[in-house]
Design a protein around this motif. Structure first.
Motif, PDB file in Angstrom:
ATOM      1  N   GLY A 252       0.745  -1.303  -0.099  1.00 14.06           N
ATOM      2  CA  GLY A 252       0.023  -0.046   0.038  1.00 14.06           C
ATOM      3  C   GLY A 252       0.892   1.388  -0.076  1.00 14.06           C
ATOM      4  N   LEU A 253       1.886   1.341   0.719  1.00 10.84           N
ATOM      5  CA  LEU A 253       3.008   2.086   0.613  1.00 10.84           C
ATOM      6  C   LEU A 253       3.470   2.786  -0.651  1.00 10.84           C
ATOM      7  N   ARG A 255       2.071   1.677  -3.569  1.00  5.20           N
ATOM      8  CA  ARG A 255       0.998   2.244  -4.414  1.00  5.20           C
ATOM      9  C   ARG A 255       0.962   3.664  -4.101  1.00  5.20           C
ATOM     10  N   ALA A 256       0.704   4.144  -2.498  1.00  3.65           N
ATOM     11  CA  ALA A 256       0.745   5.659  -2.289  1.00  3.65           C
ATOM     12  C   ALA A 256       1.749   6.486  -2.986  1.00  3.65           C
ATOM     13  N   ILE A 257       2.940   6.019  -2.967  1.00  2.40           N
ATOM     14  CA  ILE A 257       3.823   6.910  -3.481  1.00  2.40           C
ATOM     15  C   ILE A 257       3.692   7.242  -4.993  1.00  2.40           C
ATOM     16  N   GLU A 258       2.976   6.039  -5.532  1.00  2.00           N
ATOM     17  CA  GLU A 258       2.873   6.313  -7.171  1.00  2.00           C
ATOM     18  C   GLU A 258       1.467   7.201  -7.357  1.00  2.00           C
ATOM     19  N   LEU A 259       0.563   6.836  -6.480  1.00  2.00           N
ATOM     20  CA  LEU A 259      -0.617   7.658  -6.457  1.00  2.00           C
ATOM     21  C   LEU A 259      -0.306   9.212  -6.264  1.00  2.00           C
ATOM     22  N   ALA A 260       0.543   9.518  -5.657  1.00  2.00           N
ATOM     23  CA  ALA A 260       0.822  10.722  -5.288  1.00  2.00           C
ATOM     24  C   ALA A 260       1.702  11.480  -6.121  1.00  2.00           C
ATOM     25  N   GLY A 261       1.753  10.941  -7.518  1.00  4.67           N
ATOM     26  CA  GLY A 261       2.250  11.626  -8.533  1.00  4.67           C
ATOM     27  C   GLY A 261       3.959  11.444  -8.711  1.00  4.67           C
ATOM     28  N   CYS A 262       4.307  10.048  -8.268  1.00  2.00           N
ATOM     29  CA  CYS A 262       5.845   9.630  -8.533  1.00  2.00           C
ATOM     30  C   CYS A 262       5.823   8.347  -9.347  1.00  2.00           C
ATOM     31  N   TYR A 263       6.847   8.349 -10.438  1.00  3.14           N
ATOM     32  CA  TYR A 263       7.229   6.926 -10.645  1.00  3.14           C
ATOM     33  C   TYR A 263       8.605   6.498  -9.961  1.00  3.14           C
ATOM     34  N   ILE A 264       8.303   5.274  -9.459  1.00  8.66           N
ATOM     35  CA  ILE A 264       9.585   4.734  -8.766  1.00  8.66           C
ATOM     36  C   ILE A 264      10.391   4.246  -9.900  1.00  8.66           C
ATOM     37  N   GLY A 367      -0.593   0.864   8.258  1.00 13.00           N
ATOM     38  CA  GLY A 367      -2.068   0.644   7.280  1.00 13.00           C
ATOM     39  C   GLY A 367      -2.683   1.911   6.832  1.00 13.00           C
ATOM     40  N   GLN A 368      -1.760   3.036   7.316  1.00 11.21           N
ATOM     41  CA  GLN A 368      -2.426   4.360   6.665  1.00 11.21           C
ATOM     42  C   GLN A 368      -1.364   4.943   5.958  1.00 11.21           C
ATOM     43  N   LYS A 370      -2.272   8.042   4.479  1.00 12.68           N
ATOM     44  CA  LYS A 370      -2.531   9.507   4.254  1.00 12.68           C
ATOM     45  C   LYS A 370      -1.709  10.496   4.328  1.00 12.68           C
ATOM     46  N   VAL A 371      -0.827  10.508   5.509  1.00 16.00           N
ATOM     47  CA  VAL A 371       0.111  11.285   5.739  1.00 16.00           C
ATOM     48  C   VAL A 371       1.252  11.342   4.752  1.00 16.00           C
ATOM     49  N   ILE A 372       1.822  10.199   4.568  1.00 13.76           N
ATOM     50  CA  ILE A 372       2.967   9.907   3.576  1.00 13.76           C
ATOM     51  C   ILE A 372       2.537  10.263   2.084  1.00 13.76           C
ATOM     52  N   LYS A 373       1.103  10.128   1.849  1.00 11.57           N
ATOM     53  CA  LYS A 373       0.757  10.554   0.437  1.00 11.57           C
ATOM     54  C   LYS A 373       0.716  11.941   0.387  1.00 11.57           C
ATOM     55  N   GLU A 374       0.314  12.570   1.359  1.00 13.33           N
ATOM     56  CA  GLU A 374       0.307  14.085   1.196  1.00 13.33           C
ATOM     57  C   GLU A 374       1.916  14.675   1.127  1.00 13.33           C
ATOM     58  N   GLN A 375       2.629  13.899   2.031  1.00 15.56           N
ATOM     59  CA  GLN A 375       4.001  14.491   2.031  1.00 15.56           C
ATOM     60  C   GLN A 375       4.659  14.199   0.676  1.00 15.56           C
ATOM     61  N   VAL A 376       4.150  12.975  -0.103  1.00 16.22           N
ATOM     62  CA  VAL A 376       4.907  12.707  -1.313  1.00 16.22           C
ATOM     63  C   VAL A 376       4.076  13.783  -2.486  1.00 16.22           C
ATOM     64  N   GLY A 377       2.969  14.103  -2.112  1.00 14.47           N
ATOM     65  CA  GLY A 377       2.370  14.791  -3.418  1.00 14.47           C
ATOM     66  C   GLY A 377       2.779  16.098  -3.258  1.00 14.47           C
ATOM     67  N   THR A 378       3.227  16.598  -2.227  1.00 18.02           N
ATOM     68  CA  THR A 378       3.586  18.155  -2.049  1.00 18.02           C
ATOM     69  C   THR A 378       4.859  18.007  -2.478  1.00 18.02           C
ATOM     70  N   PHE A 379       5.888  16.866  -2.349  1.00 16.45           N
ATOM     71  CA  PHE A 379       7.251  16.978  -2.942  1.00 16.45           C
ATOM     72  C   PHE A 379       6.931  16.838  -4.450  1.00 16.45           C
ATOM     73  N   SER A 380       6.396  16.043  -4.928  1.00 17.11           N
ATOM     74  CA  SER A 380       6.123  15.996  -6.511  1.00 17.11           C
ATOM     75  C   SER A 380       5.692  17.481  -6.954  1.00 17.11           C
ATOM     76  N   ASP A 381       4.619  17.854  -6.485  1.00 15.93           N
ATOM     77  CA  ASP A 381       4.093  19.261  -6.740  1.00 15.93           C
ATOM     78  C   ASP A 381       5.335  20.153  -6.814  1.00 15.93           C
ATOM     79  N   SER A 382       5.831  19.982  -5.754  1.00 20.18           N
ATOM     80  CA  SER A 382       6.894  21.181  -5.858  1.00 20.18           C
ATOM     81  C   SER A 382       8.005  21.048  -6.736  1.00 20.18           C
TER      82      SER A 382
END
Ligand code: SF4
Ligand code: SF4
Lengths: 387, 423
Positions: A252-253, A255-264, A367-368, A370-382
């Motif tokens: 899930g983690l 996946r969360a990284i990729e869903l938050a705007g990254c290609y690993i 299992g959660q 959300k926080v990581i996804k937001e952090q990665v999302g901000t990283f990718s956006d920036s």
């Protein structure tokens, strides 16, 4: 022919089959076959293969095994993975395993080897001390002796004598396995939209629990199917994930990284399968020496290996540049001393070389996201904004 | 508790030894003496001394910083530059001290290293620690001495040969280059002769806890007793002199039937005899100790006093085989023993020293000790049917020392021991 989705789904089942059904079935077909479990990171599976055995990667219970007894064996400030391994052992998931290998990567794994001995698990328990001296006649010789000790234990069980021919043959199968795995990583490097990182993860992880011949077939099919795919690129940044070489991140983690705007496009999950860089010679009269030489000279970098003469920060930045990544994600298990003690060194090199990075901790049963996804999302956006 | 705590002669000798070492260190750059940073487990100071160099032990600096209440700031500074909250606090304390000018616990600047001797024994963090320091001192060479783990319960000839080769081809050449001196085997043998005598004394000293009352506390006072051998005096004449004096003083206590000396005087009534596993907390050392002596609890053996060498099972260096001896000494340090051996050793201590209970002080920082400790506890409880207790703290991070928590747990443990004694 199976579709890519069917293969991936099969690999997912295999990866998280904590009863190791396929491996046990394989063993049951021939009385001289042995099953040897090994812990992260790297183990020269070739030697077990040549001794008519199957080396099985044990990566803990992940988020698939509820920890009931394991917590009684570990204080709260020790990483999560060994609790899962103890839980699996106490619940007899390793029934039918003949032996266990604990590669020398940290004090937790080292002491876990002692716990397995005290629990009388398997016919042998071997802590495999990798040399931290990289001279062939010093560390290399010691490493060969370590491999021989493993084989002496296996021989006591099945009486199989290893010949250079047998071992060379096994090496060639694992060379092929590493090459095919690298090919999948190269496909993702060139066109990461063709297959997700989580799917690659499952495909590679399945190889830890089945015979290499079967895994090679799977990899070949996957490559052929991927070559027929075209897919649609998305507006994502390219990242390298590092720090996850032992206790595995929950899928899930990934996946969360990729869903938050990254290609690993590069990672150190399941690092042991890609540990040796390039082929190990298959025509040697002394294949143990060849294995040892490759370990000493052609290993990837890792937090568990002494690095002063070949600093890991330079190797990380080189890899990042080869993969043309936009940023690095340091994702390490909580309380993982080797990974975390490296972070200041690696992150300082990122700062000095204008490589953007973020960092967070996880546990295999997180299992959660959300926080990581937001952090990665901000990283990718920036990163997208800056570029 | 009797209050007369005149300083014993051995204490004065130790104080002089340590202050001389620090003085030598503080003038090392002027005198041209080379400085080797190294670790306590696998502490081959005989070799360092034989080259005329001076050792520095970052672990000891860290623990001293903890005792002098300086570690919290150092750790905070290391965390500010990216070190994780989750890792060994010795490393962070040391890094913090270095980035603050490398001023040692006694207020004197510690000289910069000329060599890192990474005697990598019983703990992976040592490797990471010197990899970190190497980045702070990029021009300083590192000599790595990899000590194989006693995974199969023994030291094999192959393990010894591996270490001897490393000593010959990696460590000694680097020491020759840094010190400008040639390897002198006769000097090394002379140092080892001293070590062998000291190892005998140490064993005799810790064996005096067989007496009832025990004349010493083998944990809280024990850490002072192992000070000289762990802090650069292995192999020196001074160490022989110090341990000779200490042993005689303790024998005198035995003859007089005296209990151990505590910071508040002689413990008059011994109520509980304990074996303790795990390092102590340094930031609140006195308070921690007081929790025991106030209850009449004396520690008759501890694993921590064996981190710099285990002599209980008969190992002694053999001066006639100097390099082999150094190798075997390293492999016999406590954290280089596998868990089965640790259980055996602790079990022997519990039996030989007639302990009433076994206590684990689990240190957040230290996976080398802590991983597996709960199982050691279970095994000893099952095998010896002895009451076991468990407390948690940290070495030098005061954030992880909870006085009330430890006190509550100890009180329950002592109650359990009391009840056991009634039956
Ligand atoms: S996660 Fe880290 S600390 Fe835990 S066993 Fe693995 S390497 Fe060791
Ligand atoms: S982990 Fe333990 S043995 Fe290792 S350096 Fe830290 S305190 Fe010392």
């Amino acid at each position: 022919m199976e579709s890519l989705n069917e293969i991936i789904s099969k690999c997912e089942d295999l990866s998280f089959d904590l009863n190791f059904t396929r491996a046990k079935e394989w063993k049951s077909q021939d009385q001289s076959r042995v099953l040897v479990g090994y812990m992260p990171i790297y183990f020269p599976r070739e030697i077990i293969h040549a001794a008519n055995g199957l080396a099985i990667g044990i990566m803990g219970g992940g988020d698939k095994k509820l920890i009931v007894k394991g917590d009684a064996y570990y204080q709260s400030y020790i990483c999560h993975m060994p609790r899962g391994i103890i839980e699996l052992a106490l619940d007899n998931h390793f029934e039918g395993f003949d032996g266990f290998i604990f590669p020398s990567i940290c004090d937790v794994i080292r002491n876990l080897s002692g716990m397995f001995k005290l629990l009388n698990k398997g016919k042998f328990v071997k802590y495999l001390d990798y040399p931290q001296n990289f001279k062939s006649h010093i560390g290399g010789t010691f490493y060969i002796q370590e491999m021989e000790h493993v084989l002496a234990e296996v021989k006591k069980i099945n009486n199989v004598e290893i010949t250079p021919e047998r071992l060379n043959h096994s090496i060639s199968l694992f060379n092929k396995n590493r090459k095919l795995t690298e090919e999948i990583y190269s496909i993702r490097d060139a066109a990461p939209w063709k297959i997700t990182a989580a799917d690659v993860y499952h495909i590679v992880r399945a190889g830890l629990v089945i015979p290499v011949e079967e895994h090679n077939e799977i990899l070949e099919k996957v490559i052929s199917l991927l070559n027929q795919e075209s897919g649609e690129p998305l507006d994502k940044i390219r990242v390298l994930v590092i720090g996850a070489f032992c206790e595995q991140p929950p899928v899930g983690l990934i996946r969360a990284i990729e869903l938050a705007g990254c290609y690993i496009v590069e990672d150190d999950f399941l690092l042991g399968t890609r540990w040796i860089q390039g082929d190990i010679p298959t025509d040697s009269n002394d294949p143990f020496r060849a294995l040892s030489h490759s370990y000493l000279n052609n290993s990837t970098f890792s937090s568990s290996v002494y690095d002063v003469d070949n600093p890991k920060e330079a190797r990380l930045l080189k890899l990042a540049s080869e993969r043309k990544v936009d940023g690095i994600i340091f994702a390490a298990p909580s309380f993982c001393d080797p990974a975390l003690l490296d972070h200041p060194i690696l992150q300082q090199a990122c700062i000095e070389n204008n490589m953007r990075y973020i960092s967070f901790l996880y546990s295999e049963n997180t299992g959660q996201f959300k926080v990581i996804k937001e952090q990665v999302g901000t990283f990718s956006d920036s990163i997208k904004l800056w570029d | 508790m009797s209050k007369d705590i005149a300083k014993e002669k051995s204490m004065i000798i130790q104080k002089e030894m340590i202050s001389r070492l620090f003085k030598d260190l503080s003038t090392a750059k002027e005198t041209g003496k080379k400085v080797v940073y190294t670790f306590v487990p696998g502490n081959i100071s005989e070799l360092i001394l034989s080259f005329g160099m001076l050792p520095v032990y970052p672990e000891i600096n860290a623990l001293q910083s903890g005792m002098r209440k300086k570690s919290a700031d150092f750790i905070r500074d290391a965390e500010k530059i990216g070190h994780s909250e989750d890792v060994c606090t010795y490393v962070k304390c040391d890094v913090g001290m270095m980035i603050n000018g490398n001023i040692g616990p006694n207020g004197e600047k510690i000289p910069e290293p000329d060599l890192f001797l990474l005697s990598y024994t019983g703990c992976f963090t040592f490797m990471k620690w010197f990899e970190t320091l190497k980045r702070l001192y990029p021009d300083v060479p590192v000599a790595l001495l990899h000590t194989p783990y006693q995974e199969n319960h023994k030291v094999t000839p192959e393990m010894t040969a591996y270490m001897v080769k490393q000593l010959k081809e990696e460590v000694i050449p680097k020491m020759e280059k840094v010190s400008g001196n040639k390897y002198d085997e006769e000097k090394l043998k002379a140092c080892l002769r001293n070590s062998s005598k000291v190892e005998d004394y140490i064993m005799k000293i810790f064996d005096t806890t067989k007496n009832v009352p025990s004349p010493i506390d083998a944990y809280f006072a024990g850490v002072y007793y192992i000070g000289p051998i762990n802090n650069g005096f292995r192999g020196s004449d001074e160490a022989v002199n110090y341990y000779h004096e200490l042993y005689n003083e303790i024998l005198e206590r035995v003859n007089l039937g005296l209990g151990p000396i505590t910071p508040e005087g002689v413990m008059e009534k011994e109520r509980f005899r304990l074996v303790v596993e795990g390092p102590p907390n340094w930031t609140h050392f006195r308070e921690f100790w007081k929790l025991f002596y106030d209850m009449g609890a004396v520690i008759v053996a501890s694993s921590y006093t064996k981190v710099g060498g285990v002599y209980d099972m008969g190992f002694r260096v053999n001066p006639e085989k100097p390099l082999e001896s150094l190798a075997e000494y390293c492999m016999n340090c406590y954290t280089n023993l596998n868990l089965e051996q640790r259980v055996e050793l602790l079990s022997k201590c519990i039996t030989d020293y007639k302990a009433d209970g076994f206590l684990v002080n689990s240190i957040k920082s230290c996976n080398s000790f802590s991983a597996g400790q709960l199982m050691i506890m279970q095994q000893l409880e099952r095998q010896l049917e002895i009451p076991v207790g468990f407390i948690e703290s940290d070495l030098v991070d005061p954030r992880y020392f909870s006085y009330s928590n430890i006190k509550n747990r100890l009180e329950s443990f002592f109650q359990m021991l009391d009840q056991r004694k009634m039956y």
